[in-house]
Design a protein around this motif. Structure first.
Motif, PDB file in Angstrom:
ATOM      1  N   GLU A  94     -29.253 -28.081  21.311  1.00 55.87           N
ATOM      2  CA  GLU A  94     -27.806 -27.960  21.181  1.00 55.87           C
ATOM      3  C   GLU A  94     -27.501 -27.136  19.942  1.00 55.87           C
ATOM      4  OE1 GLU A  94     -25.062 -31.351  22.147  1.00 55.87           O
ATOM      5  OE2 GLU A  94     -26.902 -32.517  21.893  1.00 55.87           O
ATOM      6  N   ALA A  97     -26.674 -29.580  16.584  1.00 57.87           N
ATOM      7  CA  ALA A  97     -26.677 -31.005  16.920  1.00 57.87           C
ATOM      8  C   ALA A  97     -27.912 -31.331  17.743  1.00 57.87           C
ATOM      9  CB  ALA A  97     -25.407 -31.376  17.692  1.00 57.87           C
ATOM     10  N   VAL A  98     -28.242 -32.643  17.791  1.00 59.21           N
ATOM     11  CA  VAL A  98     -29.329 -33.118  18.638  1.00 59.21           C
ATOM     12  C   VAL A  98     -28.975 -34.536  19.085  1.00 59.21           C
ATOM     13  CG1 VAL A  98     -30.665 -33.951  16.660  1.00 59.21           C
ATOM     14  CG2 VAL A  98     -31.815 -33.499  18.824  1.00 59.21           C
ATOM     15  N   PHE A  99     -29.180 -34.816  20.374  1.00 54.66           N
ATOM     16  CA  PHE A  99     -28.919 -36.155  20.921  1.00 54.66           C
ATOM     17  C   PHE A  99     -30.243 -36.840  21.210  1.00 54.66           C
ATOM     18  CE2 PHE A  99     -28.598 -38.987  24.568  1.00 54.66           C
ATOM     19  CZ  PHE A  99     -27.594 -39.859  24.164  1.00 54.66           C
ATOM     20  N   VAL A 251     -22.252 -41.433  16.708  1.00 54.25           N
ATOM     21  CA  VAL A 251     -22.347 -40.057  16.213  1.00 54.25           C
ATOM     22  C   VAL A 251     -22.568 -40.094  14.705  1.00 54.25           C
ATOM     23  CG1 VAL A 251     -21.248 -37.790  16.066  1.00 54.25           C
ATOM     24  CG2 VAL A 251     -20.778 -39.280  18.020  1.00 54.25           C
ATOM     25  N   TYR A 291     -21.489 -43.914  22.282  1.00 53.80           N
ATOM     26  CA  TYR A 291     -21.620 -42.580  22.871  1.00 53.80           C
ATOM     27  C   TYR A 291     -22.601 -42.662  24.030  1.00 53.80           C
ATOM     28  CZ  TYR A 291     -22.471 -37.524  23.117  1.00 53.80           C
ATOM     29  OH  TYR A 291     -22.589 -36.222  23.533  1.00 53.80           O
ATOM     30  N   ARG A 317     -25.978 -39.105  18.559  1.00 49.81           N
ATOM     31  CA  ARG A 317     -25.918 -37.651  18.382  1.00 49.81           C
ATOM     32  C   ARG A 317     -25.851 -37.352  16.888  1.00 49.81           C
ATOM     33  NH1 ARG A 317     -20.939 -34.354  20.557  1.00 49.81           N
ATOM     34  NH2 ARG A 317     -20.196 -34.612  18.413  1.00 49.81           N
ATOM     35  N   ASP A 319     -25.052 -34.652  14.278  1.00 52.11           N
ATOM     36  CA  ASP A 319     -24.399 -33.366  14.021  1.00 52.11           C
ATOM     37  C   ASP A 319     -24.849 -32.845  12.658  1.00 52.11           C
ATOM     38  OD1 ASP A 319     -23.079 -33.563  16.393  1.00 52.11           O
ATOM     39  OD2 ASP A 319     -21.155 -34.166  15.547  1.00 52.11           O
TER      40      ASP A 319
END
Length: 389
Positions: A94, A97-99, A251, A291, A317, A319
């Motif tokens: 992403e 960001a990384v989930f 988040v 989330y 997530r 950010d």
């Protein structure tokens, strides 16, 4: 007549400053105190603290991430299963960001067909007439067929044409499915550029070698410049509990601050990391917390029928937020701030005038000394009133 007189005065009168030396300890101390305060503000705040002698520029940044970690789960539904990066990082990349998936509700072997809807106040039924063919709501799993069918031994619901069996997400797994995710690590690679000064750098500093990078984990005291972070430590540094957050997701912000004084050596321009939770965690507002999102993995069975495994993923997530500014000496802002500082010294004069002319006991005497009214000399008339000097 009054307006004509005012216009006449405006048009034919001229004001010029007059210097009056007042020998007063009180006024003199006020004047010097105000001047000293202005001098301290200009030197201390404008030039030393705010570095008003520098030209500044905002940071331009790019971020890439890489997550590592493996964990084992053993459940009655899935049996023993290994989860690696390809399973729990969604999507693989992403922007900034990384989930990381920490909890999951799996609905395997779904196929399109007819099945009972999940029971609620709108889908439970007693007879066929309670169901409307073609009806679909925001929360429906499919389209109603108009039939009322058994959901279990005691409840009947309206039949739907959907991916069957429908997902049951009423109960979120607790504790989180991937509890060991707190031990996963994330490598953050950040490149920054200050275009005005043509200065660039990255958070993997020149003194970091490959051996150190393979073994270090960020710690604010022992390893403040290591770009590898343990997920549990990130959440802990933000004052949160990882296992609690992993159940429903959330988040997090990993903040990188680049404040650089380019008048010094470039080795002093280093990143500073900080962490905070971005989504609102308020015990008084518990509607739709955390989330989560859904995705599916499709395949065909031995008969060629399309099937899928539906995954409702809960996770955190991260950010990556990069900010900062750089400053370097420049003569233009220096002269502007010096000029502004000199102009501020006029405040001392204005303040002392207010004290002398409106606050002191002999204000009328001082006012008479300060202002002098003179008629036009060419008319042959001397001063009408004023001082004896």
């Amino acid at each position: 007549m009054v307006s004509c007189g005012a216009f006449h005065s405006f048009l034919f009168e001229y004001d010029t400053p007059r210097i009056v030396l007042i020998r007063s300890r009180k006024v003199g101390l006020i004047n010097r105190a105000v001047q000293l305060a202005i001098l301290a503000y200009v030197i201390g705040w404008v030039f030393v603290w705010e570095k008003g002698y520098q030209e500044t520029d905002s940071v331009v940044s790019s971020v890439t991430t890489k997550v590592k970690g493996v964990t084992l789960t053993n459940t009655s539904t899935l049996g023993a299963r290994i989860w690696d990066v390809a399973d729990y990082v969604i999507p693989p990349q992403e922007e900034n960001a990384v989930f990381v998936m920490t909890n999951v509700i799996l609905t395997p072997n779904q196929r399109q067909g007819h099945c009972p809807e999940l029971p609620d106040d709108k889908t439970e039924c007693k007879v066929k007439n309670n169901c409307v063919p073609g009806y679909v709501s925001t929360h429906s799993s499919g389209i109603q067929t108009g039939e009322c069918v058994p959901y279990n031994g005691s409840i009947k619901t309206c039949e739907v044409f959907a991916w069957c069996p429908v997902e049951d997400d009423y109960r979120v797994p607790k504790p989180a499915f991937l509890q060991e995710a707190e031990n996963f690590t994330i490598l953050v690679k950040n490149n920054i550029w200050y275009p005005k000064f043509n200065f660039s750098k990255r958070n993997i500093l020149p003194n970091i070698n490959s051996t150190y990078l393979k073994n270090c984990i960020y710690d604010s005291k022992t390893d403040p410049f290591c770009p590898i972070f343990r997920l549990g430590k990130i959440v802990e540094a933000a004052g949160q509990d990882f296992q609690e957050m992993a159940v429903e997701g959330g988040v997090m912000a990993l903040q990188i601050n680049w404040d650089c004084n380019l008048d010094r050596d470039s080795s002093h321009c280093v990143p500073k990391y900080s962490f905070r939770r971005l989504d609102n965690k308020d015990p008084a507002h518990t509607v739709s917390p955390g989330y989560n999102f859904r995705f599916a993995k499709y395949y065909k069975d031995s008969n060629g029928t399309e099937a899928r495994t539906l995954i409702k993923a809960y996770g955190i997530r991260f950010d990556i937020i990069v900010f900062g500014k750089a400053g370097k000496f420049d003569v233009i802002p220096t002269m502007i701030n010096i000029g502004s500082g000199l102009a501020l010294f006029g405040v001392a004069t204005v303040l002392c005038d207010i004290v002398v002319l409106y606050c002191m006991k002999k204000k009328h005497y001082y006012r008479e000394k300060k202002y002098k009214y003179v008629e036009d000399y060419e008319l042959g008339v001397s001063e009408t009133y004023g001082t004896n000097s």
